[in-house]
Design a protein around this motif. Structure first.
Motif, short mmCIF file in Angstrom:
data_model
loop_
_atom_site.label_atom_id
_atom_site.label_comp_id
_atom_site.label_asym_id
_atom_site.label_seq_id
_atom_site.Cartn_x
_atom_site.Cartn_y
_atom_site.Cartn_z
N ARG A 1 0.85 -1.19 0.00
CA ARG A 1 0.00 0.00 0.00
C ARG A 1 0.89 1.24 0.00
O ARG A 1 1.93 1.27 0.66
CB ARG A 1 -0.92 0.03 1.23
CG ARG A 1 -1.92 -1.11 1.27
CD ARG A 1 -2.88 -1.00 2.44
NE ARG A 1 -2.20 -1.01 3.74
CZ ARG A 1 -2.03 0.06 4.51
NH1 ARG A 1 -2.46 1.26 4.13
NH2 ARG A 1 -1.39 -0.05 5.68
N SER B 1 -5.85 -1.06 6.29
CA SER B 1 -5.54 -2.12 5.33
C SER B 1 -6.26 -2.01 3.99
O SER B 1 -5.81 -2.60 3.00
CB SER B 1 -5.87 -3.49 5.96
OG SER B 1 -7.24 -3.55 6.31
N TYR B 2 -7.36 -1.25 3.93
CA TYR B 2 -8.08 -1.09 2.66
C TYR B 2 -7.91 0.32 2.10
O TYR B 2 -8.72 0.79 1.32
CB TYR B 2 -9.56 -1.43 2.85
CG TYR B 2 -10.33 -1.70 1.58
CD1 TYR B 2 -9.86 -2.64 0.64
CD2 TYR B 2 -11.53 -1.04 1.30
CE1 TYR B 2 -10.57 -2.89 -0.52
CE2 TYR B 2 -12.25 -1.30 0.14
CZ TYR B 2 -11.76 -2.22 -0.77
OH TYR B 2 -12.46 -2.47 -1.93
#
Length: 248
Positions: A181, A235-236
């Motif tokens: 990410r 996390s998203y």
């Protein structure tokens, strides 16, 4: 196994705050400095005194060989990287656009754009799941100047941070399926010694009237946002640029 983080420009300001908080949350931290070893060593000493793990590594962000040497040191000392904070940067001298020389541009773009690009490239070689890594997260330290433009002061700096924003978005899309990410924070008026070093010790006081929250921010407030973006709680989230500017 502890996560491993590199914080470039970690000897002072936002970088030092990120390094201290990261170590407090269990990261092994490698912080870089360009010239002031005493300041870097002081941050490392603070971290160790609090029970954390850290090293200071001298690295010249405008030099690719120095960046490669930094990664070799971290690989040998801590193992594979799992988090990267691209914080090192330079505003260059303050001045209107017609005073900016090629030498100034070369330095600002090398440190603020090329270095984060190379740092990310090397991080991918260690983090990417398709290259045997376990994934990871990257946060770039941008600036509200990227949107505000820096007119009359630091257009060259603002332009470099605009490029960093584009790098953030592009890398996030490219690396999303490879376990990495990539996000950025965009600080506004933050209490550091940047302004004093630029010869403008009263700049924050003069500009704070344009901040809806009517105050400047702290390096700790920036660090908290950075650590959240690096954490599983985010996390998203990838490809975002988070303003930390009191609404400015």
């Amino acid at each position: 196994m502890q996560d491993v983080m590199i914080v470039t420009g970690g000897s002072q300001g936002i970088g030092a705050a990120v390094a201290r908080l990261a170590a407090a949350r269990g990261y092994k931290v490698a912080l870089t400095y360009q010239s002031n070893q005493a300041m870097a060593d002081a941050v490392v000493a603070d971290i160790k005194a609090a029970g954390g793990t850290a090293i200071a590594v001298r690295a010249e962000m405008a030099d690719e060989a120095s960046i490669l040497a930094l990664y070799r040191t971290v690989d040998e000392t801590f193992g594979p990287l799992t988090a990267l904070v691209n914080n090192a940067g330079t505003p260059g001298p303050m001045g209107r656009i017609d005073t900016v020389t090629t030498a100034i541009l070369d330095t600002v773009l090398a440190v603020n754009v090329r270095a984060p690009f190379l740092m990310i490239r090397e991080a991918v070689a260690r983090m990417a799941t398709d290259r045997g890594g376990k994934g990871g997260a990257i946060v770039n330290i941008s600036s509200r100047a990227a949107e505000l433009g820096g007119a009359g002061e630091w257009i060259h700096y603002a332009a470099s941070k605009g490029a960093l924003d584009s790098l953030t978005v592009g890398a996030a899309k490219e690396l999303a399926t490879r376990g990495i990410r990539v996000n950025a924070v965009s600080p506004g008026l933050i209490q550091t010694d940047l302004h004093a070093r630029a010869g403008l010790p009263d700049r924050l006081n003069k500009l704070v009237g344009g901040v809806p929250m009517a105050r400047v921010g702290s390096v700790e407030e920036v660090a908290t946002a950075v650590l959240w973006l690096l954490s599983p709680e985010a996390s998203y989230i990838t490809g975002v640029i988070v303003p930390i500017s009191g609404g400015r």
